[in-house]
Scaffold this motif. Structure first.
Motif, PDB file in Angstrom:
ATOM      1  N   TRP A  25       0.836  -1.195   0.000  1.00 31.77           N
ATOM      2  CA  TRP A  25       0.000   0.000   0.000  1.00 31.77           C
ATOM      3  C   TRP A  25       0.874   1.249   0.000  1.00 31.77           C
ATOM      4  CZ3 TRP A  25      -3.714   1.453   4.535  1.00 31.77           C
ATOM      5  CH2 TRP A  25      -4.702   2.294   4.072  1.00 31.77           C
ATOM      6  N   VAL A  26       1.887   1.261   0.850  1.00 35.43           N
ATOM      7  CA  VAL A  26       2.775   2.412   0.950  1.00 35.43           C
ATOM      8  C   VAL A  26       3.659   2.531  -0.288  1.00 35.43           C
ATOM      9  CG1 VAL A  26       4.771   3.321   2.215  1.00 35.43           C
ATOM     10  CG2 VAL A  26       2.784   2.498   3.461  1.00 35.43           C
ATOM     11  N   GLY A  27       4.219   1.403  -0.736  1.00 34.34           N
ATOM     12  CA  GLY A  27       5.135   1.432  -1.879  1.00 34.34           C
ATOM     13  C   GLY A  27       4.458   1.774  -3.190  1.00 34.34           C
ATOM     14  N   GLY A  28       3.216   1.394  -3.340  1.00 36.64           N
ATOM     15  CA  GLY A  28       2.522   1.608  -4.611  1.00 36.64           C
ATOM     16  C   GLY A  28       1.825   2.941  -4.740  1.00 36.64           C
ATOM     17  N   SER A  29       1.479   3.570  -3.625  1.00 39.90           N
ATOM     18  CA  SER A  29       0.656   4.777  -3.717  1.00 39.90           C
ATOM     19  C   SER A  29       1.465   6.063  -3.711  1.00 39.90           C
ATOM     20  CB  SER A  29      -0.352   4.804  -2.558  1.00 39.90           C
ATOM     21  OG  SER A  29       0.337   4.931  -1.324  1.00 39.90           O
ATOM     22  N   GLY A  30       2.679   6.048  -3.178  1.00 44.92           N
ATOM     23  CA  GLY A  30       3.497   7.254  -3.147  1.00 44.92           C
ATOM     24  C   GLY A  30       2.875   8.374  -2.335  1.00 44.92           C
ATOM     25  N   TRP A  31       2.363   8.057  -1.168  1.00 43.37           N
ATOM     26  CA  TRP A  31       1.766   9.083  -0.312  1.00 43.37           C
ATOM     27  C   TRP A  31       2.799  10.138   0.065  1.00 43.37           C
ATOM     28  CZ3 TRP A  31      -0.972   5.348   3.569  1.00 43.37           C
ATOM     29  CH2 TRP A  31      -2.084   4.803   2.946  1.00 43.37           C
ATOM     30  N   SER A  32       2.359  11.351   0.156  1.00 40.61           N
ATOM     31  CA  SER A  32       3.297  12.440   0.453  1.00 40.61           C
ATOM     32  C   SER A  32       3.728  12.449   1.918  1.00 40.61           C
ATOM     33  CB  SER A  32       2.655  13.789   0.093  1.00 40.61           C
ATOM     34  OG  SER A  32       1.486  13.986   0.870  1.00 40.61           O
TER      35      SER A  32
END
Length: 155
Positions: A25-32
């Motif tokens: 989830w973290v690696g694929g979405s690129g959350w700021s």
């Protein structure tokens, strides 16, 4: 020991599965709000979960098995349990109010049961987990008969 090993395996699977979901989830979405180094190396989370929990998965069932003991003497039930902390409980048979046996899902699959010995005081109650079902049934009946025979005026 099979019960504790099965419980440890299920816990490990949940931790690993949860860490894999979070890392994808973290690696694929690129959350700021996620640090860039973590988003780029999100595989570190499942790796850390494996490194931290795998030794516990291996050690815990064996430690619990070596510590978990119970004994019935003429007038006292002695139970010892624990993993990180140890607990010794002495339950006078004359103070026993109820003796219950129960089975969770894993216990039912393995033919085991848990025996709960209750007194009026919570501190005097005890739980013996992972008994063979026939042993638990026989012990429950034996404790009920002994408690009736040794009943004193507990007031």
């Amino acid at each position: 020991m099979r019960l504790w090993l099965l419980e440890a395996l299920i816990g490990f699977a949940f931790f690993l599965g949860g860490s894999l979901l979070v890392s994808r989830w973290v690696g694929g979405s690129g959350w700021s709000w996620v640090p860039g180094w973590f988003a780029a190396n999100s595989w570190l989370l499942p790796a850390a979960v494996v490194v931290v929990t795998l030794p516990l998965l291996v050690a815990e069932p064996f430690v619990r098995y070596s510590v978990h003991r119970w004994e019935l003497s003429g007038d006292v039930v002695y139970a010892r349990s624990g993993f990180l902390t140890r607990e010794w409980v002495f339950v006078p048979v004359s103070r026993i109010q109820t003796v219950d046996k129960g089975q969770g899902w894993f216990e039912r699959m393995l033919g085991l049961a848990t025996l709960e010995i209750r007194t009026a005081s919570h501190a005097g109650s005890s739980t013996i987990k992972g008994l063979d079902y026939e042993v638990a049934a026989g012990l429950a009946e034996q404790l009920a008969h002994r408690a009736e025979a040794l009943r004193d005026d507990a007031t």
